[in-house]
Design a protein around this motif. Sequence first.
Motif, PDB file in Angstrom:
ATOM      1  N   PRO A   3      51.487  42.015  39.050  1.00  0.00           N
ATOM      2  CA  PRO A   3      50.082  41.592  39.029  1.00  0.00           C
ATOM      3  C   PRO A   3      49.134  42.593  39.696  1.00  0.00           C
ATOM      4  O   PRO A   3      48.083  42.218  40.195  1.00  0.00           O
ATOM      5  N   THR A   4      49.514  43.865  39.706  1.00  0.00           N
ATOM      6  CA  THR A   4      48.784  44.855  40.504  1.00  0.00           C
ATOM      7  C   THR A   4      47.811  45.660  39.646  1.00  0.00           C
ATOM      8  O   THR A   4      47.649  45.407  38.470  1.00  0.00           O
ATOM      9  N   PHE A   5      47.228  46.698  40.282  1.00  0.00           N
ATOM     10  CA  PHE A   5      46.291  47.575  39.574  1.00  0.00           C
ATOM     11  C   PHE A   5      47.013  48.542  38.628  1.00  0.00           C
ATOM     12  O   PHE A   5      46.372  49.243  37.871  1.00  0.00           O
ATOM     13  N   GLY A  14      50.593  46.150  34.604  1.00  0.00           N
ATOM     14  CA  GLY A  14      49.976  44.858  34.913  1.00  0.00           C
ATOM     15  C   GLY A  14      48.650  44.699  34.189  1.00  0.00           C
ATOM     16  O   GLY A  14      48.315  43.620  33.682  1.00  0.00           O
ATOM     17  N   VAL A  15      47.907  45.796  34.105  1.00  0.00           N
ATOM     18  CA  VAL A  15      46.600  45.759  33.426  1.00  0.00           C
ATOM     19  C   VAL A  15      46.800  45.457  31.937  1.00  0.00           C
ATOM     20  O   VAL A  15      46.147  44.576  31.367  1.00  0.00           O
ATOM     21  N   VAL A  16      47.746  46.177  31.317  1.00  0.00           N
ATOM     22  CA  VAL A  16      48.002  45.980  29.879  1.00  0.00           C
ATOM     23  C   VAL A  16      48.470  44.541  29.621  1.00  0.00           C
ATOM     24  O   VAL A  16      47.992  43.866  28.705  1.00  0.00           O
ATOM     25  N   ALA A  17      49.401  44.055  30.463  1.00  0.00           N
ATOM     26  CA  ALA A  17      49.931  42.698  30.271  1.00  0.00           C
ATOM     27  C   ALA A  17      48.804  41.665  30.403  1.00  0.00           C
ATOM     28  O   ALA A  17      48.730  40.713  29.617  1.00  0.00           O
ATOM     29  N   PRO A  31      47.284  38.069  38.579  1.00  0.00           N
ATOM     30  CA  PRO A  31      47.021  39.460  38.166  1.00  0.00           C
ATOM     31  C   PRO A  31      45.583  39.874  38.465  1.00  0.00           C
ATOM     32  O   PRO A  31      44.658  39.083  38.251  1.00  0.00           O
ATOM     33  N   VAL A  32      45.403  41.129  38.935  1.00  0.00           N
ATOM     34  CA  VAL A  32      44.078  41.533  39.422  1.00  0.00           C
ATOM     35  C   VAL A  32      42.987  41.462  38.366  1.00  0.00           C
ATOM     36  O   VAL A  32      41.837  41.225  38.682  1.00  0.00           O
ATOM     37  N   ARG A  33      43.343  41.678  37.108  1.00  0.00           N
ATOM     38  CA  ARG A  33      42.284  41.628  36.084  1.00  0.00           C
ATOM     39  C   ARG A  33      42.153  40.236  35.455  1.00  0.00           C
ATOM     40  O   ARG A  33      41.446  40.051  34.491  1.00  0.00           O
ATOM     41  N   LEU A  34      42.878  39.271  36.010  1.00  0.00           N
ATOM     42  CA  LEU A  34      42.804  37.921  35.459  1.00  0.00           C
ATOM     43  C   LEU A  34      41.733  37.155  36.216  1.00  0.00           C
ATOM     44  O   LEU A  34      41.997  36.461  37.187  1.00  0.00           O
ATOM     45  N   PHE A  64      37.006  55.508  46.716  1.00  0.00           N
ATOM     46  CA  PHE A  64      36.613  54.127  46.392  1.00  0.00           C
ATOM     47  C   PHE A  64      37.694  53.115  46.748  1.00  0.00           C
ATOM     48  O   PHE A  64      37.448  51.929  46.764  1.00  0.00           O
ATOM     49  N   GLY A  65      38.925  53.580  46.969  1.00  0.00           N
ATOM     50  CA  GLY A  65      40.028  52.644  47.166  1.00  0.00           C
ATOM     51  C   GLY A  65      40.304  51.889  45.875  1.00  0.00           C
ATOM     52  O   GLY A  65      39.929  52.331  44.788  1.00  0.00           O
ATOM     53  N   LYS A  66      40.942  50.718  46.030  1.00  0.00           N
ATOM     54  CA  LYS A  66      41.248  49.928  44.827  1.00  0.00           C
ATOM     55  C   LYS A  66      39.958  49.332  44.310  1.00  0.00           C
ATOM     56  O   LYS A  66      39.179  48.780  45.082  1.00  0.00           O
ATOM     57  N   SER A  67      39.726  49.451  43.024  1.00  0.00           N
ATOM     58  CA  SER A  67      38.462  48.945  42.502  1.00  0.00           C
ATOM     59  C   SER A  67      38.668  48.220  41.183  1.00  0.00           C
ATOM     60  O   SER A  67      39.484  48.626  40.356  1.00  0.00           O
ATOM     61  N   ASN A  68      37.924  47.156  41.011  1.00  0.00           N
ATOM     62  CA  ASN A  68      37.947  46.425  39.748  1.00  0.00           C
ATOM     63  C   ASN A  68      36.795  46.867  38.856  1.00  0.00           C
ATOM     64  O   ASN A  68      36.552  46.287  37.808  1.00  0.00           O
TER      65      ASN A  68
END
Length: 375
Positions: A9-11, A15-18, A40-43, A259-263
Motif C-alpha cells: 500500500p506504499t508510494f 502499489g500505485v498501479v494496483a 493504499p496511499v492513492r486510495l 519534497f519527501g513523500k508526496s501525493n
Amino acid sequence: MKIGIVCYPTFGGSGVVATELGLELSKRGHEIHFITYNQPVRLELLSNNVHYHEVNVPEYPLFHYQPYELALSSKLVDMVKLHKIEILHVHYAIPHAYAAYMAKKMLEEEGVFIPIVTTLHGTDITLVGSHPFYKPAVTFSINKSDAVTAVSQSLKDDTLRLFNIKKDINVVSNFIDLEKYNDKFTDCQRGMMANDDEKIITHISNLRPVKRSQDVISIFYNIQKEMPAKLMLIGEGPEREHIELRCQELGILDKVIFFGKSNEIDKILCFSDLFLLPSQTESFGLAALEAMASGVPVISSNTGGIPEVNIHGVSGFLSEVGDVADMSKNALYILSDKERLSTFKKNAKQTAEKYDLHTIVPQYEAIYEDTLAKY
Ligand code: GMT
C-alpha cells in the motif's frame, strides 16, 4: 466481477498501479476489495464498489519475524468467503502470490474455488526474487498462479531467464490516467519554486541505491553549471542523507528542494522541464511515464523496461547506466534550446498516450474473464 486486490500500500509503483487499477475497475462496475496492511496511499475514495480490508499482524515476542504471509492468507480466506470474491489479483510475487496460493488451497478444503492472477512488477524478480533464498518459493508461486502478467517485455524476459517458469506470461504494460495530467493545473505554480529563467529538473523515487540518486545529483550539478536551474527531489529513502551531504559538498543545496513523500506529484510535474531516471535497473519506470504524461521529457538509463517507455531522441534520451557525462550532455541538449525543449515536451506527452488506462485496463479485464472461464 468481485475482485480481490493484494498489493503493497506504499508510494512504490506496484502499489500505485494496483490502486489505480482497482479504482478504474470499480468505475467500470466491478466490486473491488483491497486486502493489505494499510490503506493504499492513492486510495483516497472509498465507495460502494471499493472496499479496504486491513491485514493485522499482532506483535508477539516469540516471533523474531512476524508472520505476515500467514495473516494475509487467513484474511484472504475470510474475505473471499464473506464477500464472495470471485478472483484474486496479487501484485508482487513476494509474498503475495505465495500467500494467495495458501489461501486458495485452504478455500478448496471448504469447497470454494478461486483463481489467482499474479502481476510481476520488477524488484520481486530482478532484485529480491532471484535471491537463492527466495527462488524456490517465487518459482512455485508463479507456476501455481492461474494467470501471470509482467509489466514489460523486459521483465517477462528476465523472469523466464531467472526462473524455471512453466506458465505463459502476458505482458500488460503499466498505465496512466491521462485525464489527470491533461492541463488540469491551469494554476501550475511554477513561480513558487523557481524564477522564470530557471529550468526545473525533477526526480521521483524511493531513493534506494538501485535508483542511483547520486547520479541525479551529478547530472544536476553539470546542468546548473551551464544554466540557472533548480532540482525537485520527491520521495524518501535510505540515500536521502547521502544526497543532502553531497549537495552540501558541491555547494548546490540551495538549488535543491526536497519534497519527501508526496501525493501531489502531478502538481510538481506540471511545472517541470526535465525528468531524471538514471536507475541501475527498472522493470518499467512508472515515474518516467508519469513525467511524460505531464509533458516532461526524460533522461534515463537504457536498462530493463525503460527503453520500452522512453523513446530515445523522441520523448527524451537513453544512456548506459552510470554514464553521467552522456546524460548531462543530453539534458543540456534538450534544455538549451526553447523550441527543442517544447518539441520534446510535446513528444513526451504523445508517447505517454499509448499507456492510457482506457487502453490497458480492459486487457486485465480480459485476463480475468478468460481465467474465470477456464476455471
Ligand atoms: O522501483 C521500486 O523500487 C519500487 C517497485 C515497486 O514494486 O513498486 O517498482 C517496480 O514496479 C513498478 C511498477 O510496475 C515499476 O514501474 C518499476 O520500474 C519497478 N522497479 C524496479 O524494477 C526497480
